[in-house]
Design an enzyme around this catalytic site. Structure first.
Site, PDB file in Angstrom:
ATOM      1  CD  GLU A  81      26.689  29.383  28.242  1.00 44.27           C
ATOM      2  OE1 GLU A  81      27.041  28.896  27.153  1.00 44.27           O
ATOM      3  OE2 GLU A  81      25.494  29.602  28.536  1.00 44.27           O
ATOM      4  NE  ARG A 133      28.332  26.989  25.222  1.00 40.66           N
ATOM      5  CZ  ARG A 133      27.843  27.336  24.049  1.00 40.66           C
ATOM      6  NH1 ARG A 133      28.490  27.074  22.948  1.00 40.66           N
ATOM      7  NH2 ARG A 133      26.675  27.908  23.976  1.00 40.66           N
ATOM      8  CB  THR A 177      28.176  30.630  21.804  1.00 38.41           C
ATOM      9  OG1 THR A 177      27.544  29.438  21.312  1.00 38.41           O
ATOM     10  CG2 THR A 177      27.266  31.834  21.583  1.00 38.41           C
ATOM     11  N   GLY A 193      22.443  29.578  15.366  1.00 41.03           N
ATOM     12  CA  GLY A 193      21.433  30.420  14.709  1.00 41.03           C
ATOM     13  C   GLY A 193      20.258  29.654  14.138  1.00 41.03           C
ATOM     14  CD  GLU A 195      16.583  27.747  18.156  1.00 38.73           C
ATOM     15  OE1 GLU A 195      17.770  28.113  18.050  1.00 38.73           O
ATOM     16  OE2 GLU A 195      16.259  26.589  18.456  1.00 38.73           O
ATOM     17  CG  ASP A 315      15.422  23.748  20.592  1.00 39.14           C
ATOM     18  OD1 ASP A 315      16.363  23.606  19.779  1.00 39.14           O
ATOM     19  OD2 ASP A 315      15.494  24.499  21.579  1.00 39.14           O
ATOM     20  CD1 TRP A 405      24.685  25.540  27.296  1.00 40.56           C
ATOM     21  CD2 TRP A 405      26.736  25.272  28.161  1.00 40.56           C
ATOM     22  NE1 TRP A 405      24.788  26.349  28.407  1.00 40.56           N
ATOM     23  CE2 TRP A 405      26.046  26.205  28.949  1.00 40.56           C
ATOM     24  CE3 TRP A 405      28.046  24.939  28.526  1.00 40.56           C
ATOM     25  CZ2 TRP A 405      26.607  26.813  30.068  1.00 40.56           C
ATOM     26  CZ3 TRP A 405      28.613  25.548  29.651  1.00 40.56           C
ATOM     27  CH2 TRP A 405      27.892  26.474  30.403  1.00 40.56           C
TER      28      TRP A 405
HETATM   29 CA    CA Z   1      17.927  25.327  19.488  1.00 44.26          CA
END
Ligand code: CA
Length: 698
Positions: A81, A133, A177, A193, A195, A315, A405
């Site tokens: 990514e 990324r 990330t 994080g 979740e 979300d 993203w």
């Molecule tokens: Ca999420």
């Protein structure tokens, strides 16, 4: 003798001049703010994150002559990514597992590589693949965030580690990330994080020493523990013992910076857990979830916020690409911030103060009928609050978002924002028996009951409803100028150029140049793998290049099962691809990607065992191995596992963690051997269902 004496100071002087020149060539804030035509110095190229290259040697007239200049195979077969940086004729990339590499653009030669040796077990903390990324550049250094939460400074010339700091509590489920940004010698990094029960924040570190300068939390701590006014204010918008579940609000991707205002803009993620009835029983806006927050960069103080999804429960992160531009609206020049978050609305804000200017949905949405024209607050549909109704809500967008993203791009001359959009939906259903778990996905939702059923009509219907789109959006008129439909979601990030071009990779394995004025495809390259990363453009010795990382992966290649395959089956082939006009390099022949026939052992377990295994699978396994045990081409498809017929071998991996170094952690702390065997029974059963479906097809 005399000659030597007079020479010595000259030598010293020369050495000093050399050092000064080197420093002057280093990356600084002025260069990132204005952009240098031939380079790509920061994640979004410039602080405003427009991803627009002023180069036009490659243009609508000659794009068809593009060819591969060279390529480099990467040593990770997971999602790519990253946005490369192009500085002084060299390309700096990051790959899956937070590795960094440097290449010489003219020759394609590898100059150095750096591996932070992220422990394989870290993968279980990452919802959405072990991706990275990109890096930030400052002076003669590069800065890299690692999946296990470190921020590392590298010598740009050698790849040597200069300092490394741990930016998170590694006993918690934090990951990094996203790419850092550097402002006035401060490296800014967030984390992910939400979740997994964490509390979000961003931190600024001194680029020279790695010393922490400030930290900004996005959600409040327990009452009485919040010093800053903005957190005290946030506290009142939460209910219950919210701090015990972390709160979420992680800043895992987007940032932008306005040097004149000295404002750093961050995009704040979803709540932890998703289901608000568990997170903040009784509701509340839950500041600063799903918000754009402006921070005074120098001090780390709160400046303003705009919450896009108050009390979010779907979300609907606001971590998506934040883009700054100066637009003329109603005859007045406005400094705006533009945002197309997961919730499906395109927002234009006044970035000096966070005032809502306009907003409109860019794909179909059903959770809100629109935005309040004055405040920008969503006008919600009551049934969408599945956490309150206790009923299933088939929401659009789903957690995959109307936009994730994958970066957008801007063309200032045309006044268009290009959006790598997707049309998604998801059956949200509260889990009345949910308890937080120290491992695995924590949403408060029941994934087992909504797992893709083996009923052909339902499967086909769900598949049909999930697609992708490339949209050219007029942010002033708040409407699409043109749209290019895609078969599936999860297509690549974007690059716009002054050559009238828009570059994008696709989930079905192509890399294209479009005319940005009308969306007409001008050139297509067969990339042999899904391309999700955004391209960059730069020039070396007067020759313009376009570079992109190829390699299928990320959340849509992992969790949604059959939907991962919507654009067709692709494998992960991780490569750096570099193009120029007249490029003559060729990729080796593509490997076939057909799925082998399913050949599971006998389906002998009781229906009760299969059901129990299915519930465990949906809660803990599906996020990486795919809904209903259908994998999307990155992680192993368990229906094909040789261990299905080997109960002991299955335990060695799933219980004991024999493959922990590859990212498959052992689950003995959480699941019993009997639990783990029921998952095996479930996967065997699923393999039989799909084998029967395949046999029934004409
Ligand atoms: Ca999420």
């Amino acid at each position: 003798m005399r000659g030597i004496l007079t020479l010595a100071p000259l030598v010293l002087l020369a050495a000093c001049t050399g050092a000064a020149d080197k420093a002057a060539q280093g990356v600084d804030g002025a260069a990132i703010a204005a952009g240098t035509d031939d380079q790509w110095l920061s994640y979004g190229r410039t602080y405003d994150e427009q991803r627009f290259s002023p180069l036009k040697q490659i243009n609508t007239q000659n794009a068809a002559q593009l060819g591969l200049a060279w390529f480099a195979d990467l040593d990770t077969a997971r999602g790519q990514e990253g946005t490369p940086l192009a500085i002084d004729g060299k390309l700096y990339i990051t790959t899956a597992w937070s590795k960094a590499k440097a290449y010489d653009v003219a020759t394609g030669k590898l100059i150095w590589e750096y591996d932070p040796k992220v422990p394989g077990e870290t993968a279980v903390k990452a919802c959405c693949d072990v991706v990275n990324r990109g890096m930030a550049a400052w002076g003669d250094r590069l800065f890299l965030g690692t999946l296990d939460g470190r921020l590392i400074a590298l010598d740009r010339a050698t790849g040597k580690e200069l300092w490394s700091v741990v930016t998170v509590d590694q006993s918690q489920n934090y990951t990094i990330t996203g790419a850092p940004r550097v402002i006035n010698g401060m490296v800014i990094i967030g984390n992910g994080g939400a979740e997994y029960g964490v509390r979000g924040y961003v931190t600024a570190y001194d680029a020279a020493s790695g010393k922490q300068l400030w930290r900004f939390y996005t959600v409040p701590d327990a009452p009485g523990k919040n010093g800053a006014d903005y957190l005290k204010k946030a506290e009142a918008s939460w209910k219950g013992e919210y701090w015990k579940l972390g709160g979420g609000g992680t800043v895992w991707d987007s940032m932008a910076y306005d040097p004149e205002l000295d404002l750093l803009y961050i995009g704040v993620g979803n709540g932890s857990p998703w289901n608000q009835a568990y997170r903040s029983p009784g509701g509340g806006d839950n500041l600063y979830l799903s918000s754009i927050v402006a921070i005074r960069a120098k001090t780390g103080d709160y400046a303003w916020h705009f919450q896009e999804t108050p009390g979010e429960t779907w979300d609907y992160t606001a971590t998506q690409h934040i883009m700054l531009a100066d637009l003329t609206i109603d005859g007045k020049p406005r400094k705006v911030l533009m945002h197309a978050p997961k919730n499906g609305f395109f927002y234009v804000l006044d970035r000096t103060n966070g005032q809502f200017l306009s907003g409109k949905n860019f794909v179909p949405v059903n959770w809100a009928t629109g935005l309040d024209p004055k405040t920008g607050r969503p006008i919600e549909v009551a049934d969408a609050r599945y956490d309150k109704t206790g009923k299933l809500w088939l929401g659009s967008p789903g957690p995959g978002g109307a936009h994730s993203w994958h970066p957008m791009a801007f063309d200032p001359a045309q006044g268009l924002v290009f959006i790598p959009a997707q049309i998604t939906s998801f059956p949200y259903l509260a889990d009345p028996k949910w308890k937080p778990s120290p491992m695995g996905f924590n949403t408060g939702d029941d994934f087992a009951s909504v797992s893709m059923p083996p009923v052909p009509a339902v499967r086909e219907g769900t598949l049909k409803a999930t697609t992708g789109e490339l949209i050219a959006w007029d942010p002033i008129a708040q409407k699409a100028r043109w749209r290019v439909p895609y078969k599936g979601p999860w297509n690549g990030g974007l690059l716009a150029t002054a050559g009238g071009l828009l570059f994008q990779g696709t989930a079905d394995g192509r890399f294209l140049a479009y005319s940005s004025a009308d969306g007409k495809p001008l050139w297509t390259f067969a990339a042999q793998t899904g391309v999700i990363a955004p391209p960059i453009s730069f020039s070396v010795k007067g020759e313009q290049y376009v570079a992109v990382l190829a390699g299928w992966g990320g959340s849509y290649a992992l969790s949604p099962g059959l939907i991962s395959l919507k654009s067709g089956r692709v494998r992960n082939v991780s490569r750096l691809l570099v193009f120029k006009l007249g490029g003559k390099a060729a990729l080796p022949a593509a490997q076939p990607v057909e799925e082998a026939p399913l050949n599971p052992p006998a389906d002998t377990a009781s229906a009760e065992t299969v059901k129990r295994g299915g519930a465990i699978y949906a809660r803990y396994c599906g996020v990486c191995h795919g809904d209903a045990a259908i994998a999307g081409g990155v992680t192993p498809d368990l229906r094909h596992s040789a261990m299905l017929g080997d109960a002991d071998g299955w335990q060695t991996i799933v219980h004991d963690g024999a493959l922990a170094q590859n990212g498959m952690v052992g689950w003995s702390k959480l699941l019993s051997r009997s639990d783990i065997d029921s998952v095996r029974a479930y996967v065997i059963h699923r393999a039989h269902e799909d084998k029967a479906l395949a046999a029934a097809k004409p």
